[in-house]
Scaffold this active site. Structure first.
Site, short mmCIF file in Angstrom:
data_model
loop_
_atom_site.label_atom_id
_atom_site.label_comp_id
_atom_site.label_asym_id
_atom_site.label_seq_id
_atom_site.Cartn_x
_atom_site.Cartn_y
_atom_site.Cartn_z
N CYS A 60 0.82 -1.33 0.02
CA CYS A 60 0.08 -0.02 0.00
C CYS A 60 0.75 1.16 0.02
CB CYS A 60 -0.89 -0.19 0.98
SG CYS A 60 -1.89 -1.50 1.43
N HIS A 109 -3.37 6.99 2.74
CA HIS A 109 -3.80 5.57 2.25
C HIS A 109 -5.05 5.28 2.92
CE1 HIS A 109 -4.34 1.57 1.37
NE2 HIS A 109 -3.77 1.04 2.58
N ASN A 137 -10.41 -0.22 0.27
CA ASN A 137 -8.78 0.06 0.07
C ASN A 137 -8.23 -0.58 -0.77
OD1 ASN A 137 -6.14 -0.78 0.68
ND2 ASN A 137 -6.50 -1.22 3.17
O1 UT7 Z 1 -3.91 -1.37 3.46
C1 UT7 Z 1 -3.27 -2.15 4.80
C2 UT7 Z 1 -3.99 -3.28 5.08
N1 UT7 Z 1 -4.68 -3.49 6.00
C3 UT7 Z 1 -5.43 -2.65 7.11
O2 UT7 Z 1 -5.17 -1.51 7.04
C4 UT7 Z 1 -6.51 -3.33 7.94
C5 UT7 Z 1 -6.36 -2.69 9.32
N2 UT7 Z 1 -7.54 -3.48 10.01
C6 UT7 Z 1 -8.68 -3.30 10.00
O3 UT7 Z 1 -9.09 -2.53 9.10
C7 UT7 Z 1 -9.56 -4.10 10.94
O4 UT7 Z 1 -8.85 -4.93 11.75
C8 UT7 Z 1 -10.42 -5.05 10.01
C9 UT7 Z 1 -11.59 -4.08 9.52
C10 UT7 Z 1 -9.97 -5.90 9.22
C11 UT7 Z 1 -11.09 -5.78 11.21
O5 UT7 Z 1 -11.90 -4.94 12.13
P1 UT7 Z 1 -11.64 -5.24 13.77
O6 UT7 Z 1 -12.57 -4.27 14.60
O7 UT7 Z 1 -10.07 -5.14 13.99
O8 UT7 Z 1 -12.34 -6.64 13.96
P2 UT7 Z 1 -11.71 -7.92 14.38
O9 UT7 Z 1 -10.78 -8.60 13.51
O10 UT7 Z 1 -11.04 -7.68 15.59
O11 UT7 Z 1 -12.95 -8.86 14.80
C12 UT7 Z 1 -13.96 -8.69 15.56
C13 UT7 Z 1 -15.00 -9.65 15.36
C14 UT7 Z 1 -14.74 -11.18 15.27
O12 UT7 Z 1 -15.58 -11.87 16.11
P3 UT7 Z 1 -15.11 -12.47 17.43
O13 UT7 Z 1 -13.94 -13.12 17.49
O14 UT7 Z 1 -15.24 -11.01 18.41
O15 UT7 Z 1 -16.73 -13.20 17.75
C15 UT7 Z 1 -14.53 -11.35 14.08
O16 UT7 Z 1 -14.73 -12.84 13.75
O17 UT7 Z 1 -15.85 -9.47 14.16
C16 UT7 Z 1 -15.74 -10.64 13.51
N3 UT7 Z 1 -15.66 -9.99 12.07
C17 UT7 Z 1 -16.63 -9.86 11.26
N4 UT7 Z 1 -18.21 -9.81 11.67
C18 UT7 Z 1 -18.81 -9.62 10.53
C19 UT7 Z 1 -14.44 -10.26 11.18
N5 UT7 Z 1 -14.82 -9.71 10.14
C20 UT7 Z 1 -16.08 -9.71 9.91
C21 UT7 Z 1 -17.07 -9.45 9.07
N6 UT7 Z 1 -18.40 -9.38 9.24
N7 UT7 Z 1 -16.82 -9.09 7.77
#
Ligand code: UT7
Length: 353
Positions: free
Chosen positions: A139, A280, A310
């Site tokens: 990125c 970004h 993204n």
């Molecule tokens: O460009 C550089 C590349 N990447 C980034 O910049 C990504 C940076 N990270 C993020 O943007 C965030 O971490 C994400 C959007 C990817 C995820 O958001 P989060 O608030 O960090 O969620 P999490 O991974 O901590 O997951 C929280 C919960 C989990 O469930 P449990 O374990 O609490 O029951 C996940 O399984 O949300 C669940 N979850 C979803 N639920 C509904 C993960 N993805 C989804 C989804 N829909 N798409």
């Protein structure tokens, strides 16, 4: 002065002639920008049909409503988006490919490792014979590429450089992985750089960083050896982006702030002196956290993640082009480009345009 200095021997004259030339001061202007996104949209509702997710979760956690996706059956790819974006940038610069003496493409989603995407893009826009190479910094790629392009121009050898950032993330995503797939989209953006006598224009400060010890938070495995210790090698994951979202999120919030401050410090500017932060588009929450930390007013931080998700190396140049097309970037404005991503990498590029 010694007698020897007054009558230099031929070999010392020859040596003097070979001394490296000090580059003359050079202004660099952004003569044109362009961008390209596929027509095909993928909305949050489309994800609800294929995954256990919902519009509310996606909007609240990421700020995304929809993203674009190439139609590979129609022949759309990173290369075709790059060509479209660069042609538009050349049109705006009122020139054509024959003028380019260098093309740099920042991408991690080229069709092949060899040739580079840049070689074919250069040929397709009529710049065959120009130098061409790809930059791999995920990125952060476009920001790295702008810094490289400026430094190469400053040496005086290159006078018209096309810089492109493009990723077709849809081609490396597992659409069964809800933690990754909802985040990414496809886009390209390009800039054409030219020298100018106006020495106030060009790169004011820049930073490029990497910390490979964080590689396992964002990687694209192609073989069993590419999986980190403790993660089972799974052929179904080959060529599919693997991400530890929480760790990347923490890294992003920290480095965004650090790299902005480091860049401002190089030239003694305050956050307020910057007219536009072109960051970004990783996640709306990451952008908001950085904005609050620097007390940046909303109108100075451009956000289009709601429409495109993204798009990795495409995201910064796409934002930059949209801002210019909207007439929001004025002559002499100070613009901070910032990105972070796989590697892990992070970078800035501070321009007076
Ligand atoms: O460009 C550089 C590349 N990447 C980034 O910049 C990504 C940076 N990270 C993020 O943007 C965030 O971490 C994400 C959007 C990817 C995820 O958001 P989060 O608030 O960090 O969620 P999490 O991974 O901590 O997951 C929280 C919960 C989990 O469930 P449990 O374990 O609490 O029951 C996940 O399984 O949300 C669940 N979850 C979803 N639920 C509904 C993960 N993805 C989804 C989804 N829909 N798409």
């Amino acid at each position: 002065m010694s007698a020897g200095d007054r009558h230099p021997r031929p070999e010392s004259a020859a040596r003097a002639a070979l001394a490296p030339a000090r580059p003359a001061p050079l202004g660099v202007r952004i003569a044109g920008t362009g961008s390209a996104v596929p027509d095909r949209r993928m909305t949050n509702a489309d994800f609800e049909k294929i995954l256990d997710t919902n519009d509310e979760w996606i909007r609240q956690r990421t700020g995304i409503r929809e993203r674009r996706r190439v139609d590979t059956e129609k022949g759309e790819s990173t290369r075709t988006l790059c060509v479209d974006a660069l042609r538009r940038a050349l049109d705006e610069a009122r020139t054509d490919g024959a003028d380019l003496d260098l093309v740099i493409v920042a991408t991690v989603t080229g069709e092949m490792l060899c040739p580079s995407v840049a070689c074919r893009v250069a040929a397709e826009v009529g710049a065959a014979g120009a130098g061409a190479f790809d930059v791999t910094a995920a990125c952060s790629g476009f920001v790295y590429a702008m810094n490289i392009a400026y430094e190469l121009m400053r040496g005086g050898t290159y006078r018209c450089v096309g810089v492109i950032g493009c990723d077709t993330m849809s081609t490396i995503i597992d659409y069964k992985d809800r933690g990754v797939s909802i985040l990414f989209g496809d886009a390209a953006g390009a800039a054409v750089l030219r020298p100018t006598d106006d020495l106030s224009k060009g790169l004011l400060a820049q930073a490029m960083h990497a910390d490979g010890s964080g590689w396992k938070d964002l990687y694209l495995p192609r073989a069993a050896r590419d999986f980190p210790e403790g993660v089972e090698a799974d052929p179904a994951k080959y060529c599919k982006l693997q991400m530890n979202g929480r760790e990347v999120f923490k890294f992003a919030v920290r480095t965004f702030g650090e790299v902005i401050q480091q860049t401002l410090d190089q030239v003694g500017l305050q956050p307020d002196d910057v007219d536009h932060y072109v960051c970004h588009q990783s996640n709306a929450r990451i952008l908001e956290a950085s904005r609050e930390r620097f007390g940046v007013p909303e109108e100075k931080l451009y956000v289009n993640i709601d429409r495109y998700g993204n798009s990795s190396a495409g995201s910064v140049p796409l934002c930059f082009d949209e801002l210019r097309k909207a007439g929001r970037i004025k002559d002499g404005d100070v613009v901070m480009l910032v990105a972070f991503g796989g590697g892990l990498t992070w970078a800035s590029s501070l321009w007076r345009v």
